[in-house]
Enzyme design. Sequence first.
Site, mmCIF file in Angstrom:
data_model
loop_
_atom_site.group_PDB
_atom_site.id
_atom_site.type_symbol
_atom_site.label_atom_id
_atom_site.label_comp_id
_atom_site.label_asym_id
_atom_site.label_seq_id
_atom_site.Cartn_x
_atom_site.Cartn_y
_atom_site.Cartn_z
ATOM 1 N N LYS A 1 42.336 -52.538 26.256
ATOM 2 C CA LYS A 1 42.281 -51.339 27.100
ATOM 3 C C LYS A 1 41.607 -51.652 28.433
ATOM 4 O O LYS A 1 42.074 -51.233 29.504
ATOM 5 C CB LYS A 1 41.529 -50.226 26.361
ATOM 6 C CG LYS A 1 42.245 -49.773 25.082
ATOM 7 C CD LYS A 1 41.342 -48.882 24.227
ATOM 8 C CE LYS A 1 42.038 -48.502 22.925
ATOM 9 N NZ LYS A 1 41.110 -47.889 21.952
ATOM 10 N N ILE B 1 41.881 -38.797 26.515
ATOM 11 C CA ILE B 1 41.282 -38.702 27.848
ATOM 12 C C ILE B 1 42.311 -39.124 28.890
ATOM 13 O O ILE B 1 42.828 -40.237 28.798
ATOM 14 C CB ILE B 1 40.039 -39.613 27.984
ATOM 15 C CG1 ILE B 1 39.011 -39.300 26.894
ATOM 16 C CG2 ILE B 1 39.409 -39.455 29.364
ATOM 17 C CD1 ILE B 1 37.804 -40.242 26.916
ATOM 18 N N ALA C 1 60.129 -43.938 18.631
ATOM 19 C CA ALA C 1 60.063 -45.064 17.705
ATOM 20 C C ALA C 1 58.671 -45.125 17.099
ATOM 21 O O ALA C 1 57.697 -45.416 17.800
ATOM 22 C CB ALA C 1 60.391 -46.366 18.431
ATOM 23 N N ASP D 1 40.719 -54.719 20.535
ATOM 24 C CA ASP D 1 41.417 -53.489 20.930
ATOM 25 C C ASP D 1 40.811 -52.897 22.202
ATOM 26 O O ASP D 1 41.518 -52.541 23.148
ATOM 27 C CB ASP D 1 41.310 -52.485 19.763
ATOM 28 C CG ASP D 1 41.678 -51.073 20.162
ATOM 29 O OD1 ASP D 1 42.884 -50.787 20.251
ATOM 30 O OD2 ASP D 1 40.753 -50.275 20.410
#
Lengths: 428, 428
Positions: free
Chosen positions: A207, A138, A10, A203
């Site tokens: 994380k 990473i 998707a 953002d």
Amino acid sequence: MTAPLRLGIAGLGTVGTGIIRIIQEHGQMLAARAGRPVQIVAVSARSNNKDRGVALDGYAWESDPVALAKRDDIDVFVEVMGGHEGPARAATLAALDSGKDIVTANKALLAIHGNEIAAKAEGAGRVLRFEAAVAGGIPVIKALTEGLAGNRITRVMGVMNGSCNYILTRMESAGLTYEEVFEEARALGYLEADPQLDVGGIDAGHKLSLLSAIAFGSKVDFNAVELEGIGAITIEDIRHAADLGFRIKLLGVAQLTGRGLEQRMTPCLVPAHSPLGQLQGGTNMVVLEGDAVGQIVLRGPGAGSGPTASAIMSDVIDIARGIRMPTFGIPATSLVAQPAARSAVPAPYYIRMQLDDKPGALAKVARILGDNGISIDRMRQYGHDGSAAPVLIVTHKTMRSAVELALEALPQTAVVTGETVALRIESL
Amino acid sequence: MTAPLRLGIAGLGTVGTGIIRIIQEHGQMLAARAGRPVQIVAVSARSNNKDRGVALDGYAWESDPVALAKRDDIDVFVEVMGGHEGPARAATLAALDSGKDIVTANKALLAIHGNEIAAKAEGAGRVLRFEAAVAGGIPVIKALTEGLAGNRITRVMGVMNGSCNYILTRMESAGLTYEEVFEEARALGYLEADPQLDVGGIDAGHKLSLLSAIAFGSKVDFNAVELEGIGAITIEDIRHAADLGFRIKLLGVAQLTGRGLEQRMTPCLVPAHSPLGQLQGGTNMVVLEGDAVGQIVLRGPGAGSGPTASAIMSDVIDIARGIRMPTFGIPATSLVAQPAARSAVPAPYYIRMQLDDKPGALAKVARILGDNGISIDRMRQYGHDGSAAPVLIVTHKTMRSAVELALEALPQTAVVTGETVALRIESL
């Protein structure tokens, strides 16, 4: 098991097409590694008549990602659309309801709804993996969840937003202002449609909250991340920091303290010659510290088609190999809600202020710092052309709260003008 | 599955006791992550009356590691004795014969006998894992086998012997000769009982051969590794390299070329400001390059009790979690025997020689280089007190074979005295 693993993808942006490219080019290699073929069965995107540079004619098309998620002929729902509400969330939940495993790059979705979605997945016996959601190519989720599983994790740090690191290093190398480099980055397509997601640290904060959950066995708690963007960083700060042997980075730090879980995503000074200080441009770096291993540093591309698709494929091949574990390393129902500790660990601070060129001005500032228990390690006063001189102070280790109290009291001196900046100095 | 995973640990040196310490201190955390308790059932070592700083009284004692390997009450045989023949090999084979999974730190055993042992393990449905065998606490086996499984790996590089890197960086920082630092390192216990394993590049070569097998799906072929130790590196070479903007590292490089698999473990010049150039002391660094991900750099402690035990525990917890895959990522019977390509990729070279101070001397050298197709990028002649002047030449990219032919021809000029050194310059 040698039956093919069947994917529904998707989202056909740079990441989705990157995944398709890998599977089309390396089918045999992937099958050898996975022990079974990996096949794309169906795809979904907003527009069906765009040339994306990859052949889609072998795949079924769904205009609705929820419909894709419910198809009986897929095993894994790969979500690379993004967004923490709307179609991404609906399709992810639908995929779990219809018995699919999930591989996602969606940090926002997991940062906001990760506890519920992981619990739902585990309750249904499904796996949900998200290597691509943190630090691009990473393999940091794997390193933390599996590679360092024998460690009590003591600290997690990282530069995890390449756009911010690009802006900060470009300001330094080209001598440009924040505003100039911001416009440059926007023109180059380095920023999200809403640039505040990048430069506001949101953002990167998403994380960090995911890494925290794995590292400390705590519930994902994005709202507890202390967020501060890079918009207030001036070229002068970058130069002053360099003079002192530091670089400024938008640095995420998570650690479990006696007072709870501290999670920060803020501009910090780091030693210029440390691995974090050396990090240039859009590259990401994550530092993992454990009681047995000491310090592990991982560095690599934090975004882009190939790197993000590489991370997605790592999760897909794990699933194909039969690797199944809880989303955050331990069952979602066992994750602990930790109290949020705001800057509970003392640190030295960099403080920049404009000081009126009057006798006794510096003594007044020093007294306020002293009154708040802050002692001065180094001080520099710079030449000036107006009546106010830039003054830099590097403090000894102190608490963030003491710095804030001092900053609030400084205007009382009537010798400090303009905005005073205080940035934490992080040791490595 | 919630039954305990039962370990037998063969070897109670720094690594074995490090494993015991982790399991004794973190039992609950490990059980949460593994989904089941991890228990030590029995241990084995040469001497039973040494104080190792950990309590052993809860564990059965075996003086013979083969007897430990055969015990019915262990699931996993943990081999941290070392050595590619003798008890380590015998016990590993015995463990496989009696249906145990294996976790080992033994790079020598796998570099010499890895193809056979992996095939035997897979034939018996057992897993053999070796995260601790390469780069200590850095989870590089996992990163390469799983984290980058979606990539065609294009190159693997690394500084994988901390003792050599300690010697080289200490020579530079303290201005000491190789011999002086070698003795210092030996006195500090940084070197193997047979120091040639370290400084001759053998230990690092073992590690490189294991990474190559995973990266390129090739049979482990340690004998094909081009090995060159650091014993010939002088403090002058280190200084000259620094003048030119480089550092000297014992660098492993593996890549698949059109002519076969190139594996080198040799002293190389790397840019001083690159991540590899910045690497100081006993720390290890591995660089993994893949077609989708680009470049990933992993850095961390390459040896020591905690870091190596951390890597062992990663494998143990994987097994406890039910993660099972072939030793080298694809079945051992599918690994391909690649022809060995010796320095098949051209590179610039650093050449140092002593040149007689006679008219036309440099012209003679330049002609020999030119006759072998080697063009000069940079040249420096240094002041001197005798009749011979040190001359440094940095070439443009050329083949190792051309450099060797030139070096053989140089004595014919009768102007070059002493030993001429040629070191490859590796780009990053």
